[in-house]
Design a protein around this motif. Structure first.
Motif, PDB file in Angstrom:
ATOM      1  N   VAL A  73      63.596  31.216 -10.666  1.00  0.00           N
ATOM      2  CA  VAL A  73      62.082  31.536  -9.726  1.00  0.00           C
ATOM      3  C   VAL A  73      62.756  31.119  -8.507  1.00  0.00           C
ATOM      4  N   LEU A  74      62.553  32.234  -7.836  1.00  0.00           N
ATOM      5  CA  LEU A  74      62.321  31.394  -5.559  1.00  0.00           C
ATOM      6  C   LEU A  74      61.778  32.174  -4.874  1.00  0.00           C
ATOM      7  N   SER A  75      61.848  30.765  -4.430  1.00  0.00           N
ATOM      8  CA  SER A  75      60.844  31.568  -3.079  1.00  0.00           C
ATOM      9  C   SER A  75      61.570  30.830  -1.873  1.00  0.00           C
ATOM     10  N   THR A  76      61.616  31.466  -0.804  1.00  0.00           N
ATOM     11  CA  THR A  76      62.069  30.820   0.735  1.00  0.00           C
ATOM     12  C   THR A  76      61.140  30.280   1.785  1.00  0.00           C
ATOM     13  N   GLN A  77      60.014  31.028   1.206  1.00  0.00           N
ATOM     14  CA  GLN A  77      59.106  30.868   2.334  1.00  0.00           C
ATOM     15  C   GLN A  77      57.667  30.262   1.835  1.00  0.00           C
ATOM     16  N   LEU A  78      57.785  28.639   0.981  1.00  0.00           N
ATOM     17  CA  LEU A  78      56.303  28.231   0.815  1.00  0.00           C
ATOM     18  C   LEU A  78      55.892  27.551   1.925  1.00  0.00           C
ATOM     19  N   LYS A  79      54.476  27.521   2.212  1.00  0.00           N
ATOM     20  CA  LYS A  79      54.217  26.888   3.802  1.00  0.00           C
ATOM     21  C   LYS A  79      53.337  26.522   3.469  1.00  0.00           C
ATOM     22  N   HIS A  80      53.044  25.199   3.771  1.00  0.00           N
ATOM     23  CA  HIS A  80      52.066  23.964   3.208  1.00  0.00           C
ATOM     24  C   HIS A  80      51.928  22.774   4.858  1.00  0.00           C
ATOM     25  N   THR A  81      50.307  23.201   6.117  1.00  0.00           N
ATOM     26  CA  THR A  81      50.713  22.469   7.452  1.00  0.00           C
ATOM     27  C   THR A  81      51.352  21.096   6.785  1.00  0.00           C
ATOM     28  N   ASN A  82      50.201  20.885   5.978  1.00  0.00           N
ATOM     29  CA  ASN A  82      50.225  18.714   5.557  1.00  0.00           C
ATOM     30  C   ASN A  82      51.738  18.081   5.122  1.00  0.00           C
ATOM     31  N   LEU A  83      53.027  19.198   4.798  1.00  0.00           N
ATOM     32  CA  LEU A  83      54.282  19.083   4.777  1.00  0.00           C
ATOM     33  C   LEU A  83      54.847  18.553   5.900  1.00  0.00           C
ATOM     34  N   SER A  84      54.610  18.363   7.047  1.00  0.00           N
ATOM     35  CA  SER A  84      54.990  17.999   8.098  1.00  0.00           C
ATOM     36  C   SER A  84      53.826  16.242   8.513  1.00  0.00           C
ATOM     37  N   MET A  85      52.855  15.940   7.666  1.00  0.00           N
ATOM     38  CA  MET A  85      52.856  15.249   8.029  1.00  0.00           C
ATOM     39  C   MET A  85      53.851  14.091   6.603  1.00  0.00           C
ATOM     40  N   VAL A  86      53.869  14.092   5.882  1.00  0.00           N
ATOM     41  CA  VAL A  86      55.222  13.365   5.141  1.00  0.00           C
ATOM     42  C   VAL A  86      56.229  13.032   5.623  1.00  0.00           C
ATOM     43  N   GLN A  87      56.495  12.401   5.634  1.00  0.00           N
ATOM     44  CA  GLN A  87      58.453  11.665   5.474  1.00  0.00           C
ATOM     45  C   GLN A  87      58.963  12.062   4.231  1.00  0.00           C
ATOM     46  N   TYR A  88      60.098  12.596   3.796  1.00  0.00           N
ATOM     47  CA  TYR A  88      61.307  13.441   2.869  1.00  0.00           C
ATOM     48  C   TYR A  88      60.978  11.868   2.117  1.00  0.00           C
ATOM     49  N   SER A  89      61.314  11.392   2.504  1.00  0.00           N
ATOM     50  CA  SER A  89      61.858   9.896   1.337  1.00  0.00           C
ATOM     51  C   SER A  89      59.862  10.013   0.327  1.00  0.00           C
ATOM     52  N   VAL A  90      58.813   9.884   1.319  1.00  0.00           N
ATOM     53  CA  VAL A  90      57.492  10.468   0.083  1.00  0.00           C
ATOM     54  C   VAL A  90      57.233  11.405  -0.780  1.00  0.00           C
ATOM     55  N   LEU A  91      57.942  13.004   0.151  1.00  0.00           N
ATOM     56  CA  LEU A  91      57.728  13.632  -0.816  1.00  0.00           C
ATOM     57  C   LEU A  91      58.452  14.102  -1.668  1.00  0.00           C
ATOM     58  N   PHE A  92      59.629  13.301  -1.882  1.00  0.00           N
ATOM     59  CA  PHE A  92      61.091  12.481  -3.138  1.00  0.00           C
ATOM     60  C   PHE A  92      60.570  12.161  -3.835  1.00  0.00           C
ATOM     61  N   LYS A  93      59.640  10.776  -3.804  1.00  0.00           N
ATOM     62  CA  LYS A  93      59.118  10.152  -4.404  1.00  0.00           C
ATOM     63  C   LYS A  93      58.282  10.797  -5.237  1.00  0.00           C
ATOM     64  N   ILE A  94      56.951  11.463  -5.134  1.00  0.00           N
ATOM     65  CA  ILE A  94      56.607  12.445  -5.027  1.00  0.00           C
ATOM     66  C   ILE A  94      57.231  13.248  -6.057  1.00  0.00           C
ATOM     67  N   PHE A  95      57.707  13.916  -5.791  1.00  0.00           N
ATOM     68  CA  PHE A  95      58.938  14.879  -7.135  1.00  0.00           C
ATOM     69  C   PHE A  95      59.155  13.785  -8.282  1.00  0.00           C
TER      70      PHE A  95
END
Length: 195
Positions: A73-95
């Motif tokens: 299952v894949l998607s190329t266009q998942l959009k969330h305005t708050n993604l711009s406020m989260v650093q990638y390192s924090v996002l990876f820690k969430i994952f």
């Protein structure tokens, strides 16, 4: 009769790129004739002793026959305005905290694509599973986790996560109905064969 093509745009699309990523991470292949996605079996530990050439060739032919069916299952266009406020390192820690990742040996799990644009509010996701329901559920769960982790209460957000989750729930309902109908059809055919 002449055939004319106008406004033909030959380009490498996001969808094709995500499909190629899915094939690359899984070492899989798409079989168009049967509409299946197959991956080789997980790698086995190499034995220290070398086998004779004949037995190696026999093993390789057996491995080629034992491809495993997977669902993507894949998607190329998942959009969330708050993604711009989260650093990638924090996002990876969430994952990592929620067990969202990809198991290379099993060739199952989730991979993300982080789009580098001015807004940084989009991402792509590929989820590979043993069965369609599992892949869809994992995809929806990942969206739900990300949305809960990066959303602030009482703030208006622009995102398509809830719409995607709702669509997945609809698809899951259809797959469950189709699966039970297939079982009924199989049972009916088995009964008819006995009588």
């Amino acid at each position: 009769m002449k055939v004319w093509a106008t406004d033909l745009d030959l380009a490498y699309s996001d969808q094709l790129a995500m499909t190629q990523l899915m094939l690359f991470i899984s070492n899989g292949k798409l079989i168009c004739k049967t509409n299946t996605f197959e991956v080789p079996p997980k790698p086995t530990e190499k034995k220290r002793k070398r086998r004779r050439k004949e037995s190696t060739m026999k093993e390789e032919s057996q491995i080629q026959l034992s491809f495993m069916k997977r669902y993507g299952v894949l998607s190329t266009q998942l959009k969330h305005t708050n993604l711009s406020m989260v650093q990638y390192s924090v996002l990876f820690k969430i994952f990592k905290a929620h067990g969202i990742g990809f198991d290379i040996k099993e060739r199952l799990g989730t991979v993300f694509i982080l789009h580098e644009d001015n807004k940084k509010d989009r991402l792509g996701m590929v989820t590979i599973g043993d069965d369609l329901q599992g892949a869809l559920l994992t995809f929806a769960r990942n969206l739900s986790v990300i949305h809960q982790e990066i959303s602030a209460p009482n703030v208006q957000l622009e995102n398509n996560f809830q719409a995607a989750i709702k669509d997945i729930e609809t698809i899951l309902g259809v797959t469950i109905v189709n699966k039970s109908k297939a079982k009924e059809d199989y049972a009916t055919a088995a009964l008819e064969a006995l009588t």
